[in-house]
Write a protein that holds these residues in place. Structure first.
Motif, short mmCIF file in Angstrom:
data_model
loop_
_atom_site.label_atom_id
_atom_site.label_comp_id
_atom_site.label_asym_id
_atom_site.label_seq_id
_atom_site.Cartn_x
_atom_site.Cartn_y
_atom_site.Cartn_z
N VAL A 85 47.51 43.13 41.09
CA VAL A 85 47.12 42.44 39.86
C VAL A 85 45.71 41.87 39.99
N LEU A 86 45.44 41.22 41.13
CA LEU A 86 44.10 40.66 41.35
C LEU A 86 43.04 41.75 41.40
N GLY A 87 43.41 42.89 42.02
CA GLY A 87 42.47 44.00 42.09
C GLY A 87 42.14 44.55 40.71
N LEU B 293 42.23 42.83 37.85
CA LEU B 293 41.36 41.85 37.20
C LEU B 293 39.93 41.96 37.72
N ARG B 294 39.82 42.10 39.04
CA ARG B 294 38.50 42.18 39.66
C ARG B 294 37.73 43.41 39.16
N GLU B 295 38.37 44.56 39.23
CA GLU B 295 37.70 45.80 38.85
C GLU B 295 37.35 45.82 37.36
N TYR B 296 38.32 45.45 36.53
CA TYR B 296 38.13 45.56 35.09
C TYR B 296 37.04 44.60 34.61
N ILE B 297 37.12 43.34 35.03
CA ILE B 297 36.17 42.34 34.53
C ILE B 297 34.77 42.61 35.08
N PHE B 298 34.68 43.02 36.34
CA PHE B 298 33.36 43.37 36.89
C PHE B 298 32.76 44.57 36.14
N ASP B 299 33.61 45.54 35.75
CA ASP B 299 33.11 46.68 34.98
C ASP B 299 32.63 46.24 33.59
#
Length: 582
Positions: free
Chosen positions: A68-70, A72-78
């Motif tokens: 889940v954290l991964g 959030l990290r990938e999507y928001i950074f993109d």
């Protein structure tokens, strides 16, 4: 890249949330080797089966939460990187729009397209992946190194022996690969320019049967690109294998030295397993260091080229106390105007005055400065000396938007967008009704051929008006200017491609329409200028003759000579041309 961070800081929430998710994911990841140590020493070797399921459920929970954290990290950074890409492209495009004509005189389209496209995409990749992964690996490296020292500092020191060498190699790699990317980017501009010009001018190439020459020219550029890429590959091949060797050598040291510690009972098997898990958290960043350095170097080279354009200060811009004029009258005056283009003095001591609503025609030899003169009115260039006044105000003191929004220009190089005829005309007045579009086309004598098209006003004209004749393109561009209903109208050789009959009808329509507009007409035919209130004849940047049609004929100067040349064989009452004077 520092200036790119300013764009990042615009979206603090998009930085904070995924950063927290990244840190939490790393923190959870640190538990995995420790749980492996417990399950090895206490479950498999110690035989305490009661810990098996709790540890397995802990593994599952950590994996689920990290997933889940991964996400959030990938999507928001993109999302962040996409927003930054949009902002950079917008700011770069806006800045390019603010630059004067002189900038585009020395800049090719291919380079600007490379900056807006390829270079911004390189920055986007760096923000979305490179920088984020670099920070993530640094956190992994520091955290894992700290834990390793607590497990066994001797084994940690031995395992990290190659790390300083890896760091040195990475710095050298970044330096050399950055230079290589700079060369490759510049050469890419040449390729893009060659491709763009040849595709746009494909009809000319075919007309002159120059296909083979152009193919060979592009092949030469392509070979240069190949050599630069091979140079880049040699740099990568020189530095990546040593980095891989040193990272793999750390594993060998871990197995040998760690195994000796286990034999001596200085380290448990579970601790060695945990140590192995943590050491991989060091090895992976080391292996990625070369790749990330490569990516960041590429992005850094692109960012510098983007910012080099952004740093260009527009030479023509509003003064701090610029005058806002909502409605111009159209009085124009040139006072002792000199204009220099590069080192050449193009205009020399130009003086004349035009009252609102009058028409000025400008004739002269090629290169005499006719277009340069009218370009000073809209402040597309600034005078070298003297001043141009509109309604008594120096054009340099008038707000640029107010000035240009009340002018309509048909330039010598007719340009049409790859849109419908209606949209091309509406470019002159965004909120124009369809009836206004039709009326403008009628005044420009363009309605007759437009009505013959299958799609009529919705006909797509193609890139730069391909598919239309020169006269048709000129008439559409004139309609685009007329729909603006501006106070100052400039026609820069706008009827050169028209036959005399169409030109006569068009000029007659203009004479009826332009009573409230100060009109400047640059032309080479007497029929286009004879009804002007003032005719200026230019040579070598100077006005050598001025007056009305009749006055200039009576002077029997250069204008008279052109008149005789154009009408020596006939007189035509239909066009209002009197018999040649004897």
């Amino acid at each position: 890249m520092r200036r790119v961070l300013k764009y990042v800081l615009r979206y603090k929430l998009y930085v904070i949330v995924p950063s927290i998710a990244m840190v939490l994911a790393i923190a959870l990841d640190m538990f995995n080797p420790y749980l492996q140590e417990i399950i090895t020493d206490k479950v498999f070797i110690g035989g305490d089966k009661s810990l098996l399921w709790p540890i397995l459920w802990a593994f599952i929970a950590i994996t689920a939460v990290r997933t889940v954290l991964g996400y959030l990290r990938e999507y928001i950074f993109d999302v962040l990187s996409a927003k930054i890409s949009v902002d950079i492209k917008k700011d770069l495009f806006d800045h390019i729009q603010s630059l004067p004509f002189s900038f585009f005189d020395n800049m090719n389209t291919g380079e600007l397209m490379s900056r807006i496209g390829e270079d911004v995409d390189n920055v986007w990749r760096s923000v979305s992946f490179g920088i984020r992964l670099f920070i993530e690996n640094m956190i992994y490296f520091i955290t894992a190194s700290t834990i390793l020292f607590f497990i066994n500092w001797k084994l940690t020191l031995v395992s990290l022996l190659g790390m300083p060498i890896i760091g040195y190699l990475a710095l050298q790699f970044k330096k050399k690969i950055g230079i290589s990317y700079g060369k490759l980017s510049d050469q890419g501009v040449l390729m893009n320019t060659a491709a763009q010009e040849n595709i746009a001018g494909v009809r000319l190439v075919k007309a002159f049967a120059r296909e083979k020459y152009e193919i060979m020219k592009f092949l030469s550029l392509n070979n240069e690109n190949f050599e630069l890429r091979m140079e880049q590959n040699r740099i990568v091949a020189k530095y990546f294998p040593p980095i891989d060797f040193l990272t793999n050598f750390s594993i060998v040291i871990l197995v040998v030295f760690g195994g000796m510690l286990v034999i001596k009972s200085s380290l448990s098997i579970g601790e060695l397993v945990a140590f192995s898990g943590y050491i991989y958290m060091l090895i992976w960043p080391m292996r990625m260091l070369g790749f990330l350095t490569n990516l960041i170097a590429q992005s850094d080279a692109s960012a510098k080229k983007i910012m080099r354009i952004m740093d260009i200060v527009p030479s023509i811009k509003d003064s701090e106390d610029s005058i806002r004029i909502k409605e111009l009258k159209g009085n124009v005056e040139f006072k002792h105007v000199f204009f220099k283009y590069h080192d050449d003095m193009v205009l020399k001591d130009i003086n004349f005055k035009v009252s609102a609503g009058q028409t000025v025609a400008i004739m002269g030899t090629t290169g005499s400065g006719k277009s340069s003169l009218v370009n000073l009115i809209g402040r597309y260039y600034d005078v070298f000396d003297g001043a141009v006044y509109i309604d008594g105000h120096d054009v340099r003191s008038i707000n640029l938007h107010d000035l240009r929004s009340q002018m309509a220009v048909v330039q010598q190089d007719t340009f049409l967008f790859s849109e419908s005829i209606e949209e091309n005309v509406r470019f002159g007045k965004e909120d124009a009704s369809f009836e206004e579009v039709k009326e403008a086309l009628r005044l420009a004598c363009a309605d007759d051929f437009v009505e013959e098209f299958d799609d009529k006003y919705d006909t797509i004209v193609g890139e730069r008006g391909i598919g239309l004749s020169g006269g048709q393109k000129q008439r559409i561009s004139i309609a685009r200017a007329l729909i603006r209903d501006a106070k100052i109208l400039i026609l820069d050789d706008a009827t050169s491609a028209l036959d005399m009959d169409t030109e006569f009808r068009l000029l007659k329509n203009l004479s009826e329409r332009r009573k409230n507009a100060t009109t400047f007409i640059i032309a080479h035919r007497i029929s286009a200028v004879k009804n002007a209130d003032m005719i200026l004849y230019m040579e070598d940047g100077r006005i050598v003759e001025r007056g009305t049609h009749d006055e200039l004929l009576e002077k029997r100067g250069r204008y008279y000579e052109i008149y005789l040349e154009q009408f020596k064989d006939f007189s035509d009452e239909e066009y209002g041309i009197p018999d040649a004077l004897s």
